[in-house]
Design a protein around this motif. Structure first.
Motif, PDB file in Angstrom:
ATOM      1  N   ARG A  49      39.582  45.847  45.612  1.00 19.71           N
ATOM      2  CA  ARG A  49      39.399  46.166  47.032  1.00 19.71           C
ATOM      3  C   ARG A  49      38.496  45.171  47.745  1.00 19.71           C
ATOM      4  NH1 ARG A  49      38.475  52.762  46.779  1.00 19.71           N
ATOM      5  NH2 ARG A  49      40.703  53.355  46.804  1.00 19.71           N
ATOM      6  N   ASN A  50      37.445  44.729  47.071  1.00 25.81           N
ATOM      7  CA  ASN A  50      36.434  43.915  47.747  1.00 25.81           C
ATOM      8  C   ASN A  50      36.516  42.420  47.452  1.00 25.81           C
ATOM      9  OD1 ASN A  50      34.435  46.081  48.990  1.00 25.81           O
ATOM     10  ND2 ASN A  50      34.967  46.805  46.941  1.00 25.81           N
ATOM     11  N   CYS A  51      37.114  42.053  46.325  1.00 22.18           N
ATOM     12  CA  CYS A  51      37.173  40.644  45.944  1.00 22.18           C
ATOM     13  C   CYS A  51      38.597  40.130  45.813  1.00 22.18           C
ATOM     14  CB  CYS A  51      36.427  40.418  44.631  1.00 22.18           C
ATOM     15  SG  CYS A  51      34.723  41.019  44.634  1.00 22.18           S
ATOM     16  N   LYS A  52      39.560  41.010  46.072  1.00 22.18           N
ATOM     17  CA  LYS A  52      40.975  40.658  45.931  1.00 22.18           C
ATOM     18  C   LYS A  52      41.297  40.152  44.525  1.00 22.18           C
ATOM     19  CE  LYS A  52      41.277  41.704  50.248  1.00 22.18           C
ATOM     20  NZ  LYS A  52      41.780  43.048  50.613  1.00 22.18           N
ATOM     21  N   ASP A  53      40.539  40.630  43.546  1.00 21.01           N
ATOM     22  CA  ASP A  53      40.728  40.247  42.144  1.00 21.01           C
ATOM     23  C   ASP A  53      41.394  41.409  41.411  1.00 21.01           C
ATOM     24  OD1 ASP A  53      40.632  39.460  39.526  1.00 21.01           O
ATOM     25  OD2 ASP A  53      38.456  39.160  39.440  1.00 21.01           O
ATOM     26  N   GLU A  54      42.661  41.233  41.041  1.00 20.00           N
ATOM     27  CA  GLU A  54      43.400  42.320  40.392  1.00 20.00           C
ATOM     28  C   GLU A  54      43.513  42.143  38.876  1.00 20.00           C
ATOM     29  OE1 GLU A  54      47.907  40.568  41.137  1.00 20.00           O
ATOM     30  OE2 GLU A  54      47.178  42.211  42.376  1.00 20.00           O
ATOM     31  N   SER A  55      42.783  41.180  38.320  1.00 24.41           N
ATOM     32  CA  SER A  55      42.886  40.897  36.885  1.00 24.41           C
ATOM     33  C   SER A  55      42.464  42.087  36.027  1.00 24.41           C
ATOM     34  CB  SER A  55      42.039  39.670  36.522  1.00 24.41           C
ATOM     35  OG  SER A  55      40.666  39.882  36.855  1.00 24.41           O
ATOM     36  N   GLU A  56      41.408  42.789  36.430  1.00 24.42           N
ATOM     37  CA  GLU A  56      40.945  43.935  35.644  1.00 24.42           C
ATOM     38  C   GLU A  56      41.907  45.111  35.758  1.00 24.42           C
ATOM     39  OE1 GLU A  56      38.159  44.576  33.418  1.00 24.42           O
ATOM     40  OE2 GLU A  56      38.666  42.459  33.391  1.00 24.42           O
ATOM     41  N   LEU A  57      42.484  45.297  36.943  1.00 20.82           N
ATOM     42  CA  LEU A  57      43.481  46.363  37.097  1.00 20.82           C
ATOM     43  C   LEU A  57      44.693  46.092  36.210  1.00 20.82           C
ATOM     44  CD1 LEU A  57      43.685  47.363  40.883  1.00 20.82           C
ATOM     45  CD2 LEU A  57      43.023  48.794  38.963  1.00 20.82           C
ATOM     46  N   LYS A  58      45.128  44.852  36.147  1.00 25.44           N
ATOM     47  CA  LYS A  58      46.266  44.497  35.306  1.00 25.44           C
ATOM     48  C   LYS A  58      45.947  44.705  33.828  1.00 25.44           C
ATOM     49  CE  LYS A  58      48.566  41.136  38.317  1.00 25.44           C
ATOM     50  NZ  LYS A  58      48.983  39.715  38.480  1.00 25.44           N
ATOM     51  N   ARG A  59      44.675  44.546  33.473  1.00 20.25           N
ATOM     52  CA  ARG A  59      44.278  44.711  32.074  1.00 20.25           C
ATOM     53  C   ARG A  59      44.300  46.179  31.642  1.00 20.25           C
ATOM     54  NH1 ARG A  59      39.853  46.086  29.172  1.00 20.25           N
ATOM     55  NH2 ARG A  59      38.606  46.442  31.058  1.00 20.25           N
ATOM     56  N   ILE A  60      43.877  47.062  32.533  1.00 17.17           N
ATOM     57  CA  ILE A  60      43.716  48.457  32.123  1.00 17.17           C
ATOM     58  C   ILE A  60      44.934  49.333  32.440  1.00 17.17           C
ATOM     59  CG2 ILE A  60      41.221  48.319  32.374  1.00 17.17           C
ATOM     60  CD1 ILE A  60      41.407  49.861  34.951  1.00 17.17           C
ATOM     61  N   LEU A  61      45.793  48.896  33.376  1.00 14.37           N
ATOM     62  CA  LEU A  61      46.961  49.695  33.716  1.00 14.37           C
ATOM     63  C   LEU A  61      48.137  49.331  32.804  1.00 14.37           C
ATOM     64  CD1 LEU A  61      46.878  49.650  37.634  1.00 14.37           C
ATOM     65  CD2 LEU A  61      46.140  51.479  36.102  1.00 14.37           C
TER      66      LEU A  61
END
Length: 256
Positions: A150-162
């Motif tokens: 949401r704040n950094c436009k970094d989706e790498s962690e979301l892709k890792r955990i989903l």
């Protein structure tokens, strides 16, 4: 720690958006727990082991007063229950059961058989369907991944955990359908024999996952025939659909 406030932790699969459609089928595959039971009197380990083994198999169980379901007597199956360790009046149990089995009720009822009472102190769900503690993600990690997106436009962690929705289908046999059959199923058509490309072994009445050649989840259904019967089928229904997973018109229409 009070008797009415046991510590509960462990595996909780959560589906997002379209994946919510498969969660009830995934968790119905069975659960496994590690439970700490406190006995209200001194009892030897052999007696305790004999008592807890009485709860293996089909048992009658009435949900506890503090529960989310109607308190009516019902039958539940405990596939396995093992006494792993005893320390004083605390007993560590490993229990594998079907969904809807109350561990605190097993502890309470074991106490009745022992003649002095018992209650559940702690509970950890170590497996829910195919999901185990391996690769477990904490709520803190989810919160941090969401913040980064949401704040950094970094989706790498979301892709890792989903995980893709298709992971939830791993606990059931699969039927692979031709691309030209996918959209018809998305509109509610049953899986027909001519549209089946490949399949795993299954029995009539089994819950099966229907997927595309690319491995995309299409639907969940109940097998109308066995895989042995399907081998010699040229036409006819293969499944009775329970839930369609893929949106309409992702694949081209094969009818006029």
């Amino acid at each position: 720690m009070g008797r009415g406030n046991p510590k509960v932790t462990g595996v909780l699969p959560i589906g997002l958006e379209n994946a919510t459609k498969v969660m009830s089928y995934t968790t119905n595959a069975g659960k496994e727990y590690v439970c700490v039971m406190q006995v209200h009197c001194d009892v030897d380990e052999k007696t305790l082991a004999e008592v807890v083994k009485k709860f293996e198999g089909e048992i009658y169980q009435r949900p506890p007063v503090r529960s989310s379901v109607k308190r009516r007597l019902r039958i539940r199956r405990v596939k396995a229950i093992d006494l792993m360790e005893v320390k004083g009046r605390l007993a560590l149990l490993r229990i594998e059961s079907e969904p809807g089995t109350y561990m605190r009720k097993i502890c309470h009822d074991a106490g009745i058989l022992l003649g002095c009472g018992a209650h559940m102190r702690e509970l950890r769900r170590t497996r829910s369907g195919i999901f185990t503690e391996k690769g477990l993600v904490t709520l803190q990690e989810v919160s941090e991944a969401l913040y980064l997106w949401r704040n950094c436009k970094d989706e790498s962690e979301l892709k890792r955990i989903l995980l893709p929705m298709e992971f939830a289908l791993c606990g059931m046999p699969k039927i692979i359908v031709d691309d030209m059959a996918v959209n018809a199923i998305a509109y509610g058509a049953q899986v027909m024999a001519p549209g089946v490309v490949a399949y795993q072994k299954f029995n009539k009445g089994d819950l099966v996952g229907v997927i595309t050649l690319k491995g995309e989840g299409v639907a969940i259904g109940v097998a109308e025939v066995s895989s042995e019967e399907l081998e010699n089928m040229e036409k006819g229904e293969v499944t009775r659909l329970k839930r369609v997973l893929i949106p309409r018109d992702v694949y081209p229409k094969a009818w006029k």
